[in-house]
Scaffold this active site. Structure first.
Site, mmCIF file in Angstrom:
data_model
loop_
_atom_site.group_PDB
_atom_site.id
_atom_site.type_symbol
_atom_site.label_atom_id
_atom_site.label_comp_id
_atom_site.label_asym_id
_atom_site.label_seq_id
_atom_site.Cartn_x
_atom_site.Cartn_y
_atom_site.Cartn_z
ATOM 1 N N ARG A 26 50.837 24.601 45.066
ATOM 2 C CA ARG A 26 50.075 25.013 43.877
ATOM 3 C C ARG A 26 50.572 24.324 42.610
ATOM 4 O O ARG A 26 50.500 24.893 41.521
ATOM 5 C CB ARG A 26 50.148 26.542 43.681
ATOM 6 C CG ARG A 26 49.478 27.350 44.752
ATOM 7 C CD ARG A 26 48.064 27.728 44.318
ATOM 8 N NE ARG A 26 47.454 28.605 45.307
ATOM 9 C CZ ARG A 26 47.239 29.894 45.105
ATOM 10 N NH1 ARG A 26 47.581 30.452 43.970
ATOM 11 N NH2 ARG A 26 46.670 30.605 46.041
ATOM 12 N N ARG A 30 47.743 26.905 36.802
ATOM 13 C CA ARG A 30 47.664 27.559 35.486
ATOM 14 C C ARG A 30 48.948 27.567 34.673
ATOM 15 O O ARG A 30 48.908 27.824 33.480
ATOM 16 C CB ARG A 30 47.200 29.014 35.679
ATOM 17 C CG ARG A 30 45.741 29.121 36.004
ATOM 18 C CD ARG A 30 45.406 30.505 36.491
ATOM 19 N NE ARG A 30 46.052 30.765 37.776
ATOM 20 C CZ ARG A 30 45.886 31.855 38.504
ATOM 21 N NH1 ARG A 30 45.111 32.816 38.061
ATOM 22 N NH2 ARG A 30 46.484 31.998 39.656
ATOM 23 N N ARG A 39 40.430 22.951 33.002
ATOM 24 C CA ARG A 39 39.605 23.977 33.656
ATOM 25 C C ARG A 39 38.553 24.511 32.690
ATOM 26 O O ARG A 39 37.403 24.736 33.066
ATOM 27 C CB ARG A 39 40.487 25.128 34.171
ATOM 28 C CG ARG A 39 39.710 26.077 35.060
ATOM 29 C CD ARG A 39 40.513 27.288 35.446
ATOM 30 N NE ARG A 39 40.917 28.055 34.284
ATOM 31 C CZ ARG A 39 41.659 29.162 34.321
ATOM 32 N NH1 ARG A 39 42.110 29.600 35.487
ATOM 33 N NH2 ARG A 39 41.969 29.801 33.228
ATOM 34 N N ASP A 76 40.651 24.265 46.941
ATOM 35 C CA ASP A 76 41.175 25.533 47.435
ATOM 36 C C ASP A 76 40.940 25.585 48.934
ATOM 37 O O ASP A 76 40.035 24.906 49.438
ATOM 38 C CB ASP A 76 40.480 26.720 46.748
ATOM 39 C CG ASP A 76 41.265 27.998 46.989
ATOM 40 O OD1 ASP A 76 42.269 28.210 46.291
ATOM 41 O OD2 ASP A 76 40.911 28.755 47.907
ATOM 42 N N TYR A 151 40.241 36.181 54.998
ATOM 43 C CA TYR A 151 39.448 36.301 53.759
ATOM 44 C C TYR A 151 37.972 36.569 54.071
ATOM 45 O O TYR A 151 37.312 37.337 53.374
ATOM 46 C CB TYR A 151 39.581 35.038 52.899
ATOM 47 C CG TYR A 151 40.911 34.954 52.176
ATOM 48 C CD1 TYR A 151 41.124 35.663 51.001
ATOM 49 C CD2 TYR A 151 41.947 34.187 52.679
ATOM 50 C CE1 TYR A 151 42.343 35.607 50.343
ATOM 51 C CE2 TYR A 151 43.174 34.121 52.030
ATOM 52 C CZ TYR A 151 43.364 34.833 50.867
ATOM 53 O OH TYR A 151 44.578 34.787 50.220
HETATM 54 O O1 CP3 Z 1 48.711 23.046 45.629
HETATM 55 C C1 CP3 Z 1 47.889 22.602 44.783
HETATM 56 O O2 CP3 Z 1 48.188 22.371 43.602
HETATM 57 C C2 CP3 Z 1 46.481 22.297 45.258
HETATM 58 C C3 CP3 Z 1 45.521 23.293 45.021
HETATM 59 C C4 CP3 Z 1 45.532 24.622 45.788
HETATM 60 C C5 CP3 Z 1 44.992 25.806 45.212
HETATM 61 N N1 CP3 Z 1 45.005 26.788 46.144
HETATM 62 C C6 CP3 Z 1 44.452 25.903 43.841
HETATM 63 C C7 CP3 Z 1 44.191 27.225 43.264
HETATM 64 C C8 CP3 Z 1 45.942 24.954 47.082
HETATM 65 C C9 CP3 Z 1 46.638 24.090 48.129
HETATM 66 C C10 CP3 Z 1 45.593 26.323 47.309
HETATM 67 C C11 CP3 Z 1 45.821 27.019 48.579
HETATM 68 C C12 CP3 Z 1 45.422 28.417 48.725
HETATM 69 N N2 CP3 Z 1 44.381 29.091 48.130
HETATM 70 C C13 CP3 Z 1 46.042 29.312 49.637
HETATM 71 C C14 CP3 Z 1 47.172 28.960 50.589
HETATM 72 C C15 CP3 Z 1 48.480 28.882 49.916
HETATM 73 C C16 CP3 Z 1 48.951 30.166 49.293
HETATM 74 O O3 CP3 Z 1 49.176 30.125 48.069
HETATM 75 O O4 CP3 Z 1 49.139 31.132 50.010
HETATM 76 C C17 CP3 Z 1 45.383 30.566 49.523
HETATM 77 C C18 CP3 Z 1 45.711 31.825 50.297
HETATM 78 C C19 CP3 Z 1 44.325 30.393 48.583
HETATM 79 C C20 CP3 Z 1 43.305 31.419 48.173
HETATM 80 C C21 CP3 Z 1 43.328 31.678 46.717
HETATM 81 N N3 CP3 Z 1 42.929 30.769 45.754
HETATM 82 C C22 CP3 Z 1 43.731 32.864 46.047
HETATM 83 C C23 CP3 Z 1 44.236 34.110 46.725
HETATM 84 C C24 CP3 Z 1 43.561 32.624 44.671
HETATM 85 C C25 CP3 Z 1 43.807 33.567 43.519
HETATM 86 C C26 CP3 Z 1 45.253 33.573 43.209
HETATM 87 C C27 CP3 Z 1 45.572 33.934 41.789
HETATM 88 O O5 CP3 Z 1 46.774 33.774 41.505
HETATM 89 O O6 CP3 Z 1 44.724 34.330 40.990
HETATM 90 C C28 CP3 Z 1 43.098 31.294 44.506
HETATM 91 C C29 CP3 Z 1 42.805 30.635 43.224
HETATM 92 C C30 CP3 Z 1 43.453 29.322 42.963
HETATM 93 N N4 CP3 Z 1 43.587 28.307 43.866
HETATM 94 C C31 CP3 Z 1 43.974 28.884 41.701
HETATM 95 C C32 CP3 Z 1 44.427 27.577 41.885
HETATM 96 C C33 CP3 Z 1 45.015 26.653 40.844
HETATM 97 C C34 CP3 Z 1 43.966 29.675 40.415
HETATM 98 C C35 CP3 Z 1 42.570 29.714 39.895
HETATM 99 C C36 CP3 Z 1 42.381 29.383 38.454
HETATM 100 O O7 CP3 Z 1 42.756 28.285 37.954
HETATM 101 O O8 CP3 Z 1 41.774 30.233 37.776
#
Ligand code: CP3
Length: 346
Positions: A26, A30, A39, A76, A151
Site C-alpha cells: 500500500r 493516503r 485522488r 485494488d 468480500y
Molecule cells: O500497494 C499499493 O500501493 C498498490 C495499491 C493497492 C491498494 N489496495 C490501494 C488502495 C493494493 C495492492 C491493495 C490491496 C488490497 N485492497 C488488499 C490486500 C492487501 C491488504 O491490505 O490486506 C485488500 C484486502 C484490499 C481491499 C480494500 N481496498 C480495502 C479493505 C480498502 C479500504 C481500506 C481503508 O483503509 O479505507 C481499500 C481501499 C484502498 N485500496 C485504498 C488504497 C490506496 C484507500 C482508498 C482511498 O484512497 O480512498
C-alpha cells in the site's frame, strides 16, 4: 535494465545482492499528501484506479518521494470484479451492492478477457514501463480467490467472516464453483499484467489465515497451486504469496509454487527462514505500527529483522501488512534509508 539485474528480482530468486531491497504494501496511498491531491483531481478512489495517467502518477510517487526499490501498479484487488459484473463502491471501505450468495449469483459472474474487463490496468502498466524505462521494477498483483470470495460473500469488509465460512462449510459445491471462477479470472489477469509489463507479481490472500490448516488445505490451497503453476515466465517473473496470519500454514504454503512468501509481523523471520528458507525467499515483516514510533525504535526494529534473516540473499524487506494512512512519510523514508544502509553486503 535487464529484469534479472534488479535487486528486487535477484533477491526473490536468491541470487547475489549488494543489499536488501525494500518496498511497502500500500505504498501508494493516503499517507502521502501528493497522493491525496491526485485522488482529488481524479474524483474518487475508483475513478483514480480507472484513470491510467493519474494511476501511473501515484504508482511512481513512493519511488520518487520515499526511495523504495520497486513500483507497485496502483489499483485494488477488487477492481477486476467490476469486469465480472460486480457493482463496487468505496465508502471508504469496499461495498458490493450485489453480494454473491446463491448459484444464480455465481452463474451471473462473467469471465471476460482482461483487456475488456480491466483495460485501464494494461494501460497503467504500459505507461509505467515507458516512464520508468528500467529505473525500477514494476510489481503487478491480484487478490487470491478466497480473499476475493470473502468480500463478494460478505458484501463488505468483515471481522468474523460468518457468511463466508457458512457458505464454505454448508455448501461445498457452491464454494468450489465460485473459487473455480475466481481462479480462472486471476490466472488470466496475472498473465495479462505480465504481458503488459509486470516484472514481479504478488497474490494477496489477506484473509486466508482465518481457516485452520486442515480447512486451508481443503478450501484454498489447490486453487493457489493452480494459479502459480499457470503463470507464464516461470523463473523470470517472481511470484509472491501474502497471507496476514500465516504461522499455522507455513509448511503448506512453502510448496504453493510461489518464489517468495510474504510474512505478517507475528512470524519470527529467522525461525521461518530456518523452517522453509531452503524452498522460498521471504518478504517482510515489520509491524506497520512501528512506523508510529520514534526513529530510534524504527531503527532498532528494522535492524532486528535484518539480523534475524542474516546476510544470505532471499529477503525482500517490507511491512507485515499495508501502511496506515496516518503514518508520517518522514518515518517511512527513514525506514527505507535504514534498510538500505544497514543491509549492505561486503
Ligand atoms: O500497494 C499499493 O500501493 C498498490 C495499491 C493497492 C491498494 N489496495 C490501494 C488502495 C493494493 C495492492 C491493495 C490491496 C488490497 N485492497 C488488499 C490486500 C492487501 C491488504 O491490505 O490486506 C485488500 C484486502 C484490499 C481491499 C480494500 N481496498 C480495502 C479493505 C480498502 C479500504 C481500506 C481503508 O483503509 O479505507 C481499500 C481501499 C484502498 N485500496 C485504498 C488504497 C490506496 C484507500 C482508498 C482511498 O484512497 O480512498
Amino acid at each position: 535494465m535487464n529484469d534479472q539485474e534488479y535487486l528486487l528480482i535477484r533477491a526473490a530468486f536468491k541470487q547475489k545482492i549488494e543489499r536488501t531491497p525494500v518496498w511497502v504494501m500500500r505504498q501508494a496511498g493516503r499517507y502521502l499528501s501528493e497522493y491525496r491531491a491526485v485522488r482529488e483531481k481524479a474524483g474518487n478512489f475508483l475513478d483514480l484506479c480507472q484513470n491510467p495517467e493519474l494511476a501511473a502518477e501515484v504508482s511512481i510517487q513512493p519511488f520518487e518521494l520515499i526511495g523504495v526499490d520497486a513500483v507497485i501498479m496502483f489499483s485494488d484487488i477488487l477492481t477486476p470484479l467490476m469486469g465480472m459484473g460486480m457493482d463496487l463502491e468505496f465508502n471508504p471501505g469496499p461495498v458490493f451492492n450485489n453480494p454473491i450468495r446463491t448459484l444464480s449469483d455465481i452463474n451471473a459472474l462473467t469471465i471476460v478477457d482482461p483487456d475488456e474487463g480491466t483495460p485501464y490496468v494494461g494501460e497503467i502498466l504500459r505507461i509505467l514501463s515507458s516512464e520508468l524505462s528500467g529505473k525500477a521494477p514494476i510489481i503487478g498483483f491480484a487478490g487470491a480467490p478466497f480473499t476475493l470470495a470473502s468480500y463478494l460473500i460478505e458484501g463488505q469488509s468483515s471481522k468474523l467472516f460468518s457468511k463466508t465460512k457458512a457458505l464454505f462449510w454448508e455448501n461445498k459445491d457452491l464454494a468450489r464453483l465460485l473459487m473455480d471462477k475466481l481462479t480462472q479470472m486471476t490466472i488470466n489477469y496475472l498473465n495479462y499484467q505480465i504481458e503488459n509489463g509486470a516484472q514481479m507479481v504478488q497474490l494477496f490472500d489477506t484473509w486466508a489465515g482465518i481457516f485452520s490448516a486442515e480447512e486451508y488445505q481443503e478450501h484454498i490451497f489447490p486453487y493457489i497451486q493452480e494459479i502459480f503453476s499457470s503463470i507464464h515466465q516461470a523463473g523470470k517473473v517472481p511470484k509472491v504469496y501474502y497471507i496476514n496470519g500465516s504461522h499455522h500454514l507455513l509448511d503448506t504454503i512453502a510448496d504453493c509454487g510461489a518464489d517468495v512468501i510474504s510474512l505478517d509481523w507475528t512470524n519470527d523471520i529467522g525461525e521461518v527462514k530456518a523452517k522453509i528458507g531452503h524452498k522460498v525467499a521471504l518478504q517482510g515483516n515489520l509491524d506497520p505500527n512501528v512506523l508510529f514510533c520514534n526513529l530510534s525504535i524504527i531503527k532498532e526494529k528494522v535492524v532486528n529483522i535484518l539480523d534475524k534473516f542474516g546476510p544470505d540473499s532471499g529477503h525482500i524487506f517490507n511491512l507485515g501488512h499495508g501502511i496506515d494512512k496516518n503514518v508520517d512519510p518522514d518515518h517511512l523514508r527513514f525506514m527505507v534509508k535504514t534498510v538500505k544502509e544497514q543491509s549492505k553486503r561486503s
